[in-house]
Structure formats: C-alpha cells, structure tokens
Design an enzyme around this catalytic site. Sequence first.
Site, short mmCIF file in Angstrom:
data_model
loop_
_atom_site.label_atom_id
_atom_site.label_comp_id
_atom_site.label_asym_id
_atom_site.label_seq_id
_atom_site.Cartn_x
_atom_site.Cartn_y
_atom_site.Cartn_z
N TRP A 43 16.12 8.03 14.49
CA TRP A 43 16.27 6.76 13.88
C TRP A 43 15.32 6.71 12.71
CZ3 TRP A 43 15.48 1.48 14.69
CH2 TRP A 43 13.96 0.74 13.76
N ASN A 93 13.66 4.65 9.72
CA ASN A 93 12.88 3.27 8.45
C ASN A 93 12.52 4.07 7.37
OD1 ASN A 93 11.22 3.82 10.60
ND2 ASN A 93 9.88 2.50 9.87
N ASP A 94 11.52 3.34 6.66
CA ASP A 94 10.77 3.32 5.46
C ASP A 94 11.03 4.09 4.23
OD1 ASP A 94 10.25 1.26 6.66
OD2 ASP A 94 7.99 1.65 6.29
N GLN A 101 9.94 7.29 7.31
CA GLN A 101 10.09 7.15 8.57
C GLN A 101 11.06 7.46 9.25
OE1 GLN A 101 6.97 5.05 9.97
NE2 GLN A 101 6.30 6.84 8.16
N SER A 139 4.00 4.79 6.94
CA SER A 139 4.35 4.45 5.64
C SER A 139 3.35 4.74 4.24
CB SER A 139 5.17 3.36 5.35
OG SER A 139 6.22 3.37 5.89
N ARG A 167 -2.57 -1.32 5.74
CA ARG A 167 -1.41 0.65 6.10
C ARG A 167 -0.46 0.09 4.57
NH1 ARG A 167 0.63 -2.50 10.72
NH2 ARG A 167 2.66 -3.65 9.93
N ASP A 168 0.52 1.41 4.54
CA ASP A 168 1.63 1.38 3.56
C ASP A 168 0.13 1.91 1.98
OD1 ASP A 168 2.59 0.97 5.75
OD2 ASP A 168 3.32 -0.54 5.67
N GLU A 178 4.56 -5.91 4.77
CA GLU A 178 3.88 -4.60 4.73
C GLU A 178 4.57 -3.70 3.20
OE1 GLU A 178 5.26 -3.43 9.24
OE2 GLU A 178 6.18 -4.59 8.11
C1 FRU Z 1 7.81 -1.12 7.64
C2 FRU Z 1 6.78 -0.67 8.74
C3 FRU Z 1 5.88 0.10 7.76
C4 FRU Z 1 4.79 0.70 8.72
C5 FRU Z 1 6.13 1.64 8.83
C6 FRU Z 1 6.32 2.08 10.44
O1 FRU Z 1 9.45 -1.69 7.92
O2 FRU Z 1 6.49 -1.21 9.54
O3 FRU Z 1 4.71 -1.26 7.93
O4 FRU Z 1 4.05 1.62 8.40
O5 FRU Z 1 7.06 0.85 8.93
O6 FRU Z 1 7.17 2.93 10.44
#
Ligand code: FRU
Length: 453
Positions: A18, A20-21, A37, A82, A149-150, A202
Amino acid sequence: MISHPWRQGLHLEPPQGWLNDPNGLAYFQHRYHVFFQFCPQSAGGVGAKCWGHYESPDLVHWTYTGAPLQPGGVYDLGDAYSGSAVAQGDTLWLYYTGNYKAPGPHDYIHTGRHHNTIRVAFDGRQCQGRKQLLLSNLDYPRHCTLHVRDPKVWQEGQMWWMVLGARDQADRGEVLLYRSPDGEKWSLERELKKADFGYMWECPDCFRLDGQWLLSVSPQGLPHGETCCQNVYQSGYFPLSAAPLEGELGAFAEWDMGFDFYAPQSFAAPDGRRLLVGWMGMPDAPYHNPTVPLGWQHCLTMPRELSWKEGRVYQRPAREMEGLCRLWRALPETVEVKTPVRVQARAKGPARLTLAEGLHLEYDPDQRLFTMTFSDSALGGGRTVRRARLEGETLELDLWVDNSSVECYLNGGHTVFSTRFYPIHTPIRLEGQGLEGHYAPLRTLQVEEMQES
Ligand code: FRU
C-alpha cells in the site's frame, strides 16, 4: 516489482503493498528524493506505516531504494506518519509524526493516541543517529485534540518554519505555525484557521509561488457541492494576504477535481520551480481499486509544476515528462491506442471524449461545465461522476493516460481532474466528438529497484 497491465508507466507506485501520501520531497545530493507512506505487507493498508523511498537524477529515471524510515522506536512505536524534508549540507533532515495508539477503550481523538513530531537525519541511503523528539502532545496547544501531525518544514533565510495539521476540541481543523532558529527548538507563533471549514486539516504545506504565499491543506468534514468538494475529503489551498505570520486566509480552491487526489506536498526544484506531488488515491472512498488482490494499491501523481496567474494556481506536468512524448499523430474520431498516451485537443462547442468505452469526458460550453463520468462501473471501480465549472468559452484538453489512470489538465492547467481507471482490454479505444487534436505515445519512466551490494 510486480508486473501487470495495470502497473503504471508514468507514475510511482509501491513495489508491492500500500502507498499513500508523498513525504519528504526534496532535491538533495544532486537527486530528487520522493518518500511515501508505505505499508509493504498489505495492499489494503493494514499494518504499520513506514516511509518508502525513490530517488532520481532527472524525474524520469527512478530507483526504489527500500524503506529507510521505520517505526518502532520509543517515540514512533506504531507508525512513521507523514512529514517532510529539509536539506542541510550532507544531511537531509526528515521531519515526521510518530504515531502510537495505546490499547484500551479509547476514541483515539481525546485519549489513547500519541502524535510526536520527530526528526531524524538521512544520508541519502539510510537514517543515521537517533530519532529526536521535538514536540509531543503535551507541547501542542491545550485546545487541540491528540490529532496534530504531518510536519512540513522549510527554511527562509536563517529561520526555520513548520506547519502542523490539527483538529481542535471543538472539532475544527486548523494549522499550527512554528518557528525555530535551528530546526530543533520550536516555538508556536500562530494558528491559522477558517470558520466552518471541516473538523481536521491534514498534511499542511506553506510556500511562496511567484510572490504569492499559499497555505495548502487537506481538510476533512467539508460539505459536498455539485461542482466542488465532491470527494469524501478535499485538498486545496488558501491564498494568504501576506507572509504566513501575518497573512489572512483567502478563498479555498481545490487542487484537483477528480476522484483520486489527496495529501499533496510541494518542494522547490534546484532551478526554483515549485513542484507538487499528490497521492492519487482517496482515504475512506466509496469506490475501490481492483489491484488489491494483485498485491498493491495506489500511486503518486506525476510531479506538477505550479505557477500563480490571475489569482489562482495553474498546474502542468513537470517539463521533464514532456520528453517522454514520441511522435504526434492527428486524432481521428476513433482510434485504438496503447497506454501510456498523451492526448491534446481543443473544442469550440460541445465536446466528448470516451476512453475505453466507459470513461466519458464531456464539455458543455453553455454551462461551462466539464464532466468526468464512468458509465462502466467495473472500469471505474465504482467511481461515478465529477464536475467542475471552467472559465472561458473554449476547452483545451491535455490528457496523460497511463495504464490505469488519467490526469486531465484543462485550459492550460487552470483545472485538473485525476482518476484511476482499470481497462480490461489493451490497447484502449478513444472516441472523440467535437474535438480537434493529436495524440502521442509516451515512453515510460525508467524504474528500477536498487540491488543490495
Ligand atoms: C493523510 C494521512 C496523514 C497521516 C498519514 C498516515 O492521508 O492520514 O494525516 O500522517 O495519512 O498514513
């Protein structure tokens, strides 16, 4: 790397599992670095998140080097969430959120969650030294929930700046702006918010584009409209009336009007261009991606060059991608094409382009309405329709069709639509009406996996 007709030719994907970000985007040691991610063991994204890593000298040749940032320390017991990167000499500083969910009867909003802001040094291959805890939930404002976060960090002269995304106790999203003399000791300078604008923001980002300051966020909890905020969550930017310390937030504009775009991050290329990469996916979406049983899910968008014109951001694929175009041919009414392919077309009146018999792109000049519709639910994995109003009477279409996605740049990048799609037959058919244009087959990115020496 998995091999399958739906594996992309122009977009970075996880080797398996998988994605993501996009995280830690930077130019460092003469290379572009793209972290992401990553959940290597599960295409469904179940399990601990780490950072996967790609690097490239030119945005066309890419090497997957592994997953150098792993969770499991005291401050990031659960996940390495992230964050961003800042290059300083021989070090690329990675700033990220250490996530931990304690067992017990928790809602993980008000109790049971730890979100630590951490930094660690990266030498181009590996993380080096200790993970430094910079801020924890005890340091964030008391009116925030545990969702903070982030970190996106940048340097401006001698000063370091950081934005963090947050959810407050009254379920309002906001951004915390911090400042530091050294990238290590941080003080809260300001909170940026907008009334009635979702419960959580986010992946914030803040940068200057052609003299204009912008605050980018991915807000959750916005009401949906006919031609705006059509996805479960959004991502877009607020123009700021001045530098982030004083500037007020202007009107929100969405980065992308398609089904699959979230949590983008920007960085500066060595020549000063501002590049943006998004996650070509959508958390908690009511549609799906049929690659999951095949062992992977999601990809990043192509890097996009940004410019600021007439009060909005224009986006175009990074010019390095243009070099992938081969011979242009005139676009007939119907043609079978191999992907990846680029299509450029213009319309002065009503127009329609159908891809793979089930994805329709339509323009209605009377209403200035552009529509992306799936009539074949298998092709779209349950995606239905997305709409946007355009400016101007004519339509200019620049389509980048990859093996399982379409990025659609309209009117010089004024509006963009991105979507995944999953054609069963290749080559795919293009059927146009009311359009004049051409198409070019595209070479693919050169992607390899680093061999252990
Ligand atoms: C956004 C998010 C971020 C977090 C990450 C976790 O897609 O939810 O806020 O850090 O993905 O994978």
